[in-house]
Motif scaffolding. Structure first.
Motif: not given
Length: 317
Positions: A1-8, A87-96
Motif C-alpha cells: 500500500f506504499q504506492v497509495y500513500s505516494r499517490y494520495c 488498513m487503519s494504519k494506512v489511512a492514518e499514515t496517508i493523513n499524516e
C-alpha cells in the motif's frame, strides 16, 4: 500500500496540473475524446483521479463489515482482524503525510521570507515545525531577544528587525541531536558566563556537544519555559519514532512535490516580511486529507533525512 500513500500525497498537485491543462481547449477536447474512445463512464478525469483516494476510505469499512460476519471461531477471523488494523494504519499514515507535506510547503515559504540565510535549506533536514516563540539568548553577559523555531532535527533562531519589527534575519542554528537541554535552577549559575542569578529566572540551558558550548535561553514565564522544555522532549520522541520505523519514514518521494527549492524561490522573489503565526503548527486550516476527501476515519520524517552536519557556513549568533 506504499504506492497509495505516494499517490494520495501527490493527488492535490495532480489536480492543479489537470486544471491548468483543461484551461487549454485542445487538452480538454483530447481528454474527452479519450473517454469516449474507451467508452468510459461520463465522469471527468478529475473524478477518475479521485477514485484511488476514495478506495482507501472504503477498504476499512469493507473489512469491518467482513469481520462482523466472520465467526470468531473461523480460521480466517484472525487474518481479517489483522487486515482491519493494517488498513487503519494506512489511512492514518496517508493523513499524516498529507499534513507533513503541507507543513513542508509552509517551511519552504518561511525560509524564503527570512533574510541573510546561511547554509543548507531548512528542508534538507526538517519537515515539521514543532514549536516557536521569543526567548532571550544570554551570551557573555548580553541579553539578546531572538525568535526561536524548533524543527525536527534542528533549532533555528532569528532576529526581529525592520520598522514594524516583523522582518526576520537569520542568526544561527543547532542540530538537536548534538544538544542536551535542561531547566536551570534560578540559584544555579553553572554554564552561565557573566550572568547574575536574576537574569536566569525561567531559563533553559542548552549544551551543544559539537561546539562544547552552553546556551542559556530565558523565557518570559515558568509556563513558557515548560512549553519549550516539553517541545524539545517531543522533538526527540518524534525522531526516535522515525528512526524505529514507526513514523512516516519511507523515501524522499513524498516530500518532492512540496519542495520546489528554497534557493530558487529566494533568487526570484527577494525578502519579504513574515509573522511567526503563519507557521503555527496548530493551523486550523489543516484537515486530515482522507477525511476531507471522502469522510473516512483517519507516522513521520523520511529515513533519508539523516542527522548530518551540512551547514557549510558558521551561523551568526
Amino acid at each position: 500500500f506504499q504506492v497509495y500513500s505516494r499517490y494520495c500525497n501527490n493527488h492535490p498537485h495532480a489536480v492543479r496540473k489537470l486544471d491548468s491543462l483543461q484551461a487549454d481547449r485542445s487538452y480538454k477536447l483530447f481528454f474527452e475524446a479519450c473517454r469516449l474512445l474507451r467508452q468510459m463512464a461520463n465522469l471527468s478525469l478529475g473524478s477518475f483521479l479521485l477514485t484511488p483516494v476514495q478506495k482507501i476510505c472504503k477498504y476499512p469499512l469493507q473489512i469491518r463489515e467482513l469481520l462482523k460476519h466472520t465467526d470468531p471461531t473461523h480460521f480466517d477471523h484472525e487474518h481479517v482482524l489483522q487486515a482491519r488494523v493494517c488498513m487503519s494504519k494506512v489511512a492514518e499514515t496517508i493523513n499524516e503525510r498529507k499534513r507533513r507535506t503541507e507543513c513542508v510547503e509552509k517551511i519552504v515559504t518561511w525560509q524564503f521570507k527570512v533574510a541573510d540565510w546561511l547554509g543548507d535549506d531548512i528542508t534538507v533536514l526538517s519537515s515539521l515545525l514543532i514549536h516557536s516563540g521569543e526567548l532571550v539568548k544570554l551570551s557573555k553577559g548580553r541579553a539578546q531577544p531572538r525568535m526561536f523555531f524548533l524543527f525536527d532535527h534542528q533549532l533555528v533562531w532569528c532576529k526581529h528587525e525592520g520598522k514594524d519589527g516583523n522582518r526576520l534575519f537569520y542568526r544561527g542554528r543547532l542540530l538537536t541531536s548534538e544538544c542536551h537541554i535542561e531547566k536551570v535552577d534560578d540559584s544555579n549559575k553553572e554554564g552561565v558566563e557573566k550572568a547574575s542569578s536574576s537574569t536566569i529566572t525561567y531559563s533553559l540551558s542548552l549544551f551543544n556537544s559539537h561546539k562544547s558550548k552552553w546556551y542559556i535561553l530565558r523565557a518570559s514565564s515558568e509556563q513558557t519555559r515548560n512549553r519549550w522544555y516539553d517541545a524539545f522532549q517531543s522533538e526527540r520522541e518524534i525522531i526516535k519514532k522515525d528512526n524505529s520505523g514507526e513514523g512516516t519514514s519511507e523515501s524522499e518521494e513524498w516530500k518532492k512535490p512540496a519542495t520546489p527549492g528554497c534557493r530558487k524561490r529566494k533568487s526570484t522573489g527577494g525578502v519579504r516580511s513574515i509573522t511567526p503565526s503563519s507557521l503555527d503548527k496548530n493551523d486550523s486550516s489543516e484537515t486530515p486529507y482522507i477525511r476531507s476527501a471522502c469522510i473516512a476515519s483517519a507516522d513521520r520524517k523520511p529515513a533519508y533525512l539523516v542527522e548530518k552536519r551540512s551547514f557549510h557556513n558558521v551561523p551568526r549568533e
